[in-house]
Design an enzyme around this catalytic site. Sequence first.
Site, PDB file in Angstrom:
ATOM      1  N   ARG A  72       1.557  -1.387  -0.065  1.00 24.76           N
ATOM      2  CA  ARG A  72      -0.189  -0.096   0.307  1.00 24.76           C
ATOM      3  C   ARG A  72       0.628   1.144   0.031  1.00 24.76           C
ATOM      4  NH1 ARG A  72      -2.828  -3.410   3.176  1.00 24.76           N
ATOM      5  NH2 ARG A  72      -1.208  -2.692   4.559  1.00 24.76           N
ATOM      6  N   GLU A 109       3.398  -6.392  12.850  1.00 26.46           N
ATOM      7  CA  GLU A 109       2.308  -6.814  13.818  1.00 26.46           C
ATOM      8  C   GLU A 109       2.087  -7.745  13.480  1.00 26.46           C
ATOM      9  OE1 GLU A 109      -0.421  -3.955  13.409  1.00 26.46           O
ATOM     10  OE2 GLU A 109      -1.355  -4.008  15.690  1.00 26.46           O
TER      11      GLU A 109
HETATM   12  P1  AMP Z   1       4.605  -2.567  11.292  1.00 25.30           P
HETATM   13  O1  AMP Z   1       6.123  -2.930  10.614  1.00 25.30           O
HETATM   14  O2  AMP Z   1       4.445  -3.294  12.324  1.00 25.30           O
HETATM   15  O3  AMP Z   1       4.915  -0.866  11.378  1.00 25.30           O
HETATM   16  O4  AMP Z   1       4.051  -2.371  10.135  1.00 25.30           O
HETATM   17  C1  AMP Z   1       4.027  -2.130   9.095  1.00 25.30           C
HETATM   18  C2  AMP Z   1       3.079  -2.185   7.697  1.00 25.30           C
HETATM   19  O5  AMP Z   1       2.053  -3.085   8.176  1.00 25.30           O
HETATM   20  C3  AMP Z   1       1.907  -1.274   6.973  1.00 25.30           C
HETATM   21  O6  AMP Z   1       3.008  -1.161   5.861  1.00 25.30           O
HETATM   22  C4  AMP Z   1       0.828  -1.343   6.974  1.00 25.30           C
HETATM   23  O7  AMP Z   1       0.610  -1.401   5.616  1.00 25.30           O
HETATM   24  C5  AMP Z   1       0.465  -2.971   7.397  1.00 25.30           C
HETATM   25  N1  AMP Z   1      -0.319  -2.686   9.210  1.00 25.30           N
HETATM   26  C6  AMP Z   1       0.392  -3.375  10.392  1.00 25.30           C
HETATM   27  N2  AMP Z   1      -1.065  -2.791  10.791  1.00 25.30           N
HETATM   28  C7  AMP Z   1      -1.804  -2.354  10.466  1.00 25.30           C
HETATM   29  C8  AMP Z   1      -3.111  -1.832  10.632  1.00 25.30           C
HETATM   30  N3  AMP Z   1      -3.476  -2.359  11.907  1.00 25.30           N
HETATM   31  N4  AMP Z   1      -3.926  -1.618   9.784  1.00 25.30           N
HETATM   32  C9  AMP Z   1      -3.627  -1.454   8.156  1.00 25.30           C
HETATM   33  N5  AMP Z   1      -2.666  -1.847   7.744  1.00 25.30           N
HETATM   34  C10 AMP Z   1      -1.437  -1.913   9.086  1.00 25.30           C
END
Ligand code: AMP
Length: 184
Positions: A72, A109
């Site tokens: 995205r 996550e």
């Molecule tokens: P992180 O590495 O945990 O910061 O996750 C970030 C990536 O995961 C981003 O590229 C988001 O597209 C996706 N992502 C993680 N958590 C969510 C969430 N709660 N809602 C939407 N996209 C998420």
Amino acid sequence: MKPTEPQSLTVMPTDHLRSAIRDVVDFPKEGIIFKDITPILADGELFRESITRLCETTGGVKVDKIVGIDARGFIFAAAVADRLGAGLVLVRKKGKLPWKTRQTAYSLEYGESIVEIHEDSVKPGETILLVDDLLATGGTAAAAVKLLDELGANLIGISVLIELSFLQGRSKLLPHTVHSILTY
Ligand code: AMP
């Protein structure tokens, strides 16, 4: 400021962007509240405004390239790059880039992953803005920052539409500056 002058977007409320984001409970797995940005993409004015606000995070600094994160992040990064007249570089999930890559592993996550970048896509000293849709734990952005550091990029910041601040992802990105348009 005279009342007739247009206000800068940064001083206008973000409520209309915020209220367009849809919370999807337990997606893609139990316990995750997924922030669905597709209603923003589907609305021409909201999409344009989200890009304008991301562009403003450069503070007027000329950037050579926008780096977008799979998948995205590409949507926002591409539009920001076009608006700023900058190049676009992709940080992709393992196995998607056809040329010689650098890679790094990270946890997110909901799962684990490896991201890659073309090793010739950023030249040492090039001014870079990293763009993604959402900052959660910061693992993905930190992995991209690691790759950019290895390539000798001059990273001026990390700009995201949404920051889940309770996960404290920005602490993983220090000493770099994180700009978020909407914070939860
Ligand atoms: P992180 O590495 O945990 O910061 O996750 C970030 C990536 O995961 C981003 O590229 C988001 O597209 C996706 N992502 C993680 N958590 C969510 C969430 N709660 N809602 C939407 N996209 C998420």
